[in-house]
Design a protein around this motif. Sequence first.
Motif, PDB file in Angstrom:
ATOM      1  N   SER A 165      -9.522  -1.787   2.591  1.00  0.00           N
ATOM      2  CA  SER A 165      -8.442  -1.019   1.956  1.00  0.00           C
ATOM      3  C   SER A 165      -9.003   0.114   1.119  1.00  0.00           C
ATOM      4  O   SER A 165      -8.508   1.249   1.180  1.00  0.00           O
ATOM      5  CB  SER A 165      -7.570  -1.936   1.092  1.00  0.00           C
TER       6      SER A 165
ATOM      7  N   GLU B 205       0.042  -3.019  -4.824  1.00  0.00           N
ATOM      8  CA  GLU B 205      -1.160  -2.240  -4.473  1.00  0.00           C
ATOM      9  C   GLU B 205      -2.142  -2.189  -5.637  1.00  0.00           C
ATOM     10  O   GLU B 205      -3.348  -2.334  -5.460  1.00  0.00           O
ATOM     11  CB  GLU B 205      -0.773  -0.823  -4.044  1.00  0.00           C
TER      12      GLU B 205
ATOM     13  N   TYR C 117      -8.208   4.066   1.789  1.00  0.00           N
ATOM     14  CA  TYR C 117      -7.638   4.966   0.793  1.00  0.00           C
ATOM     15  C   TYR C 117      -8.566   6.149   0.517  1.00  0.00           C
ATOM     16  O   TYR C 117      -8.114   7.292   0.434  1.00  0.00           O
ATOM     17  CB  TYR C 117      -7.338   4.232  -0.514  1.00  0.00           C
TER      18      TYR C 117
ATOM     19  N   GLU D  75     -11.121  -7.554   3.416  1.00  0.00           N
ATOM     20  CA  GLU D  75      -9.915  -6.746   3.495  1.00  0.00           C
ATOM     21  C   GLU D  75      -9.791  -5.799   2.301  1.00  0.00           C
ATOM     22  O   GLU D  75      -9.333  -4.664   2.441  1.00  0.00           O
ATOM     23  CB  GLU D  75      -8.688  -7.636   3.600  1.00  0.00           C
TER      24      GLU D  75
END
Length: 182
Positions: free
Chosen positions: A109, A154, A113, A105
């Motif tokens: 991500s 984040e 991005y 994951e």
Amino acid sequence: MSAGAGRRSEGSRRDLLIDIALDVIAEHGVAGTTHRRVAAAAGVPLGSTTYYFADLGDLLRAAFGRLADQVSERFEARLAPARTPGEARDAIVDYLRYDLSDEREAALSYEFYAYAVRHPEVRSMVAAWFGRSQIALERFFPPATARLIDTMIEGLCTYRGLASGPDEAEIRRALELLSPER
């Protein structure tokens, strides 16, 4: 076969392709993801990917949308039982400790991005994902604080994927600094 059954089958194949695309992206990155590679990994004819997705960008958007939904749903579920800011902070710590330890994951991500940087239509998907997290946090914190906490989450996710991240006590302290009890 009824028309409804055919539609379910088509939806299932489309869903399968999206899930497999996420696996391919995690393993090969966006640069290594092709219709051919996704079809081969799914065990379906190449024409299936081009039937359901107009182009590779369409498939990538669907895959990244699925990722954002899955992560958002997990975050919202983690916060759902909380009733106070203190319980929300505890839920955030648990989310960071237990829900974000998956290297796959993290890789997805990063790919999401990076892809979003050059694709404005995907950048808006990232903004919506962040917005969804902030709305969940605004049940407990003022909007500016919710945004800061989401930014911290984040950042911690990125940091933990590339280096050893802060421990539980450091995370709790950061949350307390961002959202002190009144």
